[in-house]
Design a protein around this motif. Structure first.
Motif, PDB file in Angstrom:
ATOM      1  N   PHE A  38       0.828  -1.215   0.000  1.00 19.75           N
ATOM      2  CA  PHE A  38       0.000   0.000   0.000  1.00 19.75           C
ATOM      3  C   PHE A  38       0.861   1.263   0.000  1.00 19.75           C
ATOM      4  O   PHE A  38       0.495   2.286  -0.589  1.00 19.75           O
ATOM      5  N   LYS A  39       2.000   1.132   0.658  1.00 22.74           N
ATOM      6  CA  LYS A  39       2.902   2.307   0.730  1.00 22.74           C
ATOM      7  C   LYS A  39       3.304   2.762  -0.683  1.00 22.74           C
ATOM      8  O   LYS A  39       3.380   3.952  -0.961  1.00 22.74           O
ATOM      9  N   ASP A  84      -6.238   6.957  -0.321  1.00 20.70           N
ATOM     10  CA  ASP A  84      -7.550   7.021   0.364  1.00 20.70           C
ATOM     11  C   ASP A  84      -8.641   6.373  -0.491  1.00 20.70           C
ATOM     12  O   ASP A  84      -9.488   5.636   0.024  1.00 20.70           O
ATOM     13  N   ARG A 103     -12.534  -1.237  10.043  1.00 20.73           N
ATOM     14  CA  ARG A 103     -11.136  -0.835   9.793  1.00 20.73           C
ATOM     15  C   ARG A 103     -10.404  -0.911  11.117  1.00 20.73           C
ATOM     16  O   ARG A 103     -10.752  -0.217  12.072  1.00 20.73           O
TER      17      ARG A 103
END
Ligand code: GTP
Length: 263
Positions: A143-144, A156, A178
């Protein structure tokens, strides 16, 4: 005063003023009567004036009472309107506060608080009824890189889209939330590890079908997952989650885009 009265008065005045009749024996009596008549007339006029004034005062008072009543009614209506608006605002605020306290603002999924509450409830239910339940910890792969390569806003969007698919694909009585960052937790009641494994595989399959457009580029997303079944026998929810986390770590080590079952 009528016309006849007027003429009579004029006649009496003339008779009393006539010097030839001054010594007449009835002149004195007529004079006395005339005097009393004038007194009576004056008194009646005074009474009539007082009565008129009183009636006008009463009318005035009635009017001002009605006006005061109307004014107070208008004020009360205003206060009631303000109070209604205030109550409505308080209700909205309460809903917003509750939503903020229990939901992640970005994805609108449940946050840690309801997740932990549900975990405790499922543990208690499992102890009482002997039903098994599972948890799955899911984490977006690399994800980074998405954040670094395309910006935080795209990151986002990926989180929002992933959450949307996840929630759409779990069963009605599963709870998905989450857990933090790019990590999600699914609580799967009434599930063996084998069933949870199937459900999570299906969810991951749907996420991998997601296409997030960034300009001309289309991003593909994959997630890794670690699953654990509640053991009972006093296992705490954090121990259960640690096992799911360890399984997730193993899935990442295995090359990502995969899932592992906790021992
Ligand atoms: N856009 C966005 N990024 C977030 C948010 N929360 C956490 N992150 C980012 O998520 C990234 C997580 O990175 P890592 O923990 O290194 O994990 P990863 O890159 O997904 O790598 P693996 O998990 O090993 O596949 C970090 O760059 C965080 O800044 C968020 O709400 N929005």
């Amino acid at each position: 005063m009528s016309r006849d009265n007027g003429e009579l008065e004029e006649l009496i005045k003339r008779l009393l003023a006539d010097p030839d009749l001054r010594e007449h024996p009835l002149n004195f009596a007529l004079g006395q009567l005339w005097f009393q008549y004038r007194e009576l007339l004056n008194r009646m006029e005074r009474i009539t004036r007082m009565s008129d004034a009183y009636q006008s005062m009463a009318r005035q008072r009635e009017l001002s009472l009605a006006e005061r009543f109307d004014k107070q009614l208008r004020q009360l209506e205003k206060v009631a309107r303000i109070s209604d608006r205030y109550q409505h605002m308080m209700r909205e605020l309460n809903i917003a506060l509750k939503e903020a306290a229990t939901h992640d603002p970005l994805t609108a999924l449940a946050n840690r608080r309801p997740l932990i509450e549900r975990l405790k409830a499922e543990m208690e239910r499992s102890e009482r009824l002997g039903h098994s339940f599972c948890v799955a910890m899911l984490d977006i792969d690399r994800f980074k890189r998405i954040n670094d390569g395309h910006g935080h806003d795209v990151g986002d969007t990926v989180l929002i889209e992933t959450a949307r698919v996840m929630e759409a694909e779990v069963r009605e009585y599963d709870l998905c939330g989450r857990w933090g960052g790019e990590e999600f937790l699914i609580i799967l009641p009434e599930s063996t590890l084998a069933l949870a494994d199937d459900i999570v595989r299906r969810v991951r399959g749907c996420i991998s079908q997601l296409k997030v457009r960034v300009g001309d580029e289309v991003l593909s997303i994959t997630v890794s997952a670690g699953l654990a079944q509640y053991r009972g026998d006093g296992e705490s929810y954090s121990e259960l989650l640690n096992r799911a986390d360890a399984a997730l770590l193993q899935a990442k080590r295995d090359g990502r885009d995969s899932q592992q079952l906790a021992v």
